[in-house]
Design an enzyme around this catalytic site. Structure first.
Site, PDB file in Angstrom:
ATOM      1  CG  HIS A   1     -95.566  42.096  72.688  1.00 12.16           C
ATOM      2  ND1 HIS A   1     -95.906  41.040  72.175  1.00 12.16           N
ATOM      3  CD2 HIS A   1     -96.672  41.945  73.716  1.00 12.16           C
ATOM      4  CE1 HIS A   1     -96.699  40.184  72.628  1.00 12.16           C
ATOM      5  NE2 HIS A   1     -97.130  40.728  73.694  1.00 12.16           N
TER       6      HIS A   1
ATOM      7  N   GLY B   1    -100.896  33.833  74.237  1.00  6.17           N
ATOM      8  CA  GLY B   1    -101.691  33.015  73.299  1.00  6.17           C
ATOM      9  C   GLY B   1    -101.704  31.695  73.351  1.00  6.17           C
TER      10      GLY B   1
ATOM     11  CD  GLU C   1     -96.537  40.347  77.807  1.00  2.00           C
ATOM     12  OE1 GLU C   1     -97.890  40.504  78.369  1.00  2.00           O
ATOM     13  OE2 GLU C   1     -96.372  40.616  76.736  1.00  2.00           O
TER      14      GLU C   1
ATOM     15  CE  LYS D   1    -101.115  39.930  72.315  1.00  6.76           C
ATOM     16  NZ  LYS D   1    -100.491  38.562  72.390  1.00  6.76           N
TER      17      LYS D   1
ATOM     18  CD  GLU E   1     -97.750  38.812  69.975  1.00  5.09           C
ATOM     19  OE1 GLU E   1     -98.303  40.018  69.903  1.00  5.09           O
ATOM     20  OE2 GLU E   1     -98.243  37.988  70.915  1.00  5.09           O
TER      21      GLU E   1
HETATM   22  P1  PGA Z   1    -102.332  36.675  75.839  1.00  7.39           P
HETATM   23  O1  PGA Z   1    -101.319  38.030  75.525  1.00  7.39           O
HETATM   24  O2  PGA Z   1    -102.926  37.233  76.930  1.00  7.39           O
HETATM   25  O3  PGA Z   1    -103.389  36.557  74.535  1.00  7.39           O
HETATM   26  O4  PGA Z   1    -101.497  35.500  76.179  1.00  7.39           O
HETATM   27  C1  PGA Z   1    -100.733  38.722  76.313  1.00  7.39           C
HETATM   28  C2  PGA Z   1     -99.753  39.595  75.740  1.00  7.39           C
HETATM   29  O5  PGA Z   1     -99.000  39.266  74.573  1.00  7.39           O
HETATM   30  O6  PGA Z   1     -99.666  40.732  76.090  1.00  7.39           O
END
Ligand code: PGA
Length: 255
Positions: free
Chosen positions: A95, A173, A167, A11, A97
């Site tokens: 993703h 996160g 995911e 990230k 995000e």
């Molecule tokens: P995380 O993120 O392992 O920090 O939960 C995973 C991702 O967003 O790919």
């Protein structure tokens, strides 16, 4: 049989020196995880430096995003060709995000998936439901909609070159990992969608990774599920020990 892949999504973290140091630690100990394919996805500005460290090693290089045009007046964007030029094999696309913070739609991600495949890059394409969608019992419907939008127009040969990452947004996160059963259920649904849209033999070959709060402590249960073919790791991929601890638990998936 599918070989598991453990990919680190760094990230928007680290600086040049710490990114290089982390990559070095992973490369040095990669032989301790012979059953996993490994990849790291540093921030774009560190791809070149990290690429030099992982070159010739078992650790693959991936980007976190790309634009679908090859070149031109697209201020701030990075093309797949530029990623290839830096030695990337993989690119994370769609993703959550980017979908939720940057407003990317499945249709927009779909263009990138086509562009990546046309350039010979392996897209790791993310899908996943929000907490409210899971709580409303809409997970399967959301996954189907994202699948159809994101993979629209791909032929079987192209689908075979895609890696899917399931995911769940509520697990990213948050430290709130999906249980192996919750993850397996969606992975099986995704495999069934591939079988329906293409054919069973395609579904059996596509890698489907799980992502969302994976750690060395919870990886074993997830990676032993019949339809989980590896992990896309965020937070825990920033520590070599954790990342390699996850990779050490990989094994070929058979179902
Ligand atoms: P995380 O993120 O392992 O920090 O939960 C995973 C991702 O967003 O790919």
């Amino acid at each position: 049989m599918r070989r598991q892949l453990i990919a680190g999504n760094w990230k928007m973290n680290l600086n040049r020196a710490s990114a290089v140091a982390l990559a070095l630690q992973i490369v040095e100990k990669a032989d301790g995880c012979p059953r996993a394919d490994l990849a790291v996805c540093p921030p774009a500005v560190y791809l070149e430096a990290v690429g030099k460290v992982v070159a010739g090693s078992r650790v693959g290089l991936g980007a976190q995003n790309m634009f679908y045009q090859l070149s031109g007046a697209f201020t701030g964007e990075i093309s797949g060709e530029m990623l290839r030029d830096l030695g990337c094999q993989y690119v994370i696309l769609g993703h959550s995000e980017r979908r939720n913070i940057l407003g990317e739609s499945s249709e927009f991600v779909n263009r990138k998936v086509h562009a990546a495949l046309n350039l010979g890059l392996t897209p790791m394409v993310c899908v996943g439901e929000l907490l409210a969608e899971r709580e409303a019992g809409d997970t399967a419907q959301v996954i189907r909609r994202q699948f159809d939008g994101t993979f629209s127009g791909l032929n079987a040969e192209e689908m075979l070159r895609v890696i899917i990452a399931y995911e769940p947004v509520w697990a990213i996160g948050t430290g709130k990992v999906a249980t192996p059963e919750q993850a397996q259920e969606v992975h099986l649904q995704l495999r069934q969608l591939i079988a329906e849209r293409y054919q069973e033999s395609v579904a059996q070959q596509v890698k489907i990774l799980y992502g969302g709060s994976v750690t060395a402590e919870n990886a074993g249960g997830l990676l032993s599920q019949p339809d989980i073919d590896g992990a896309l790791v965020g937070g825990a991929s920033l520590k070599a020990e954790q990342f390699l601890g996850i990779a050490a638990q990989a094994r070929d998936t058979q179902n």
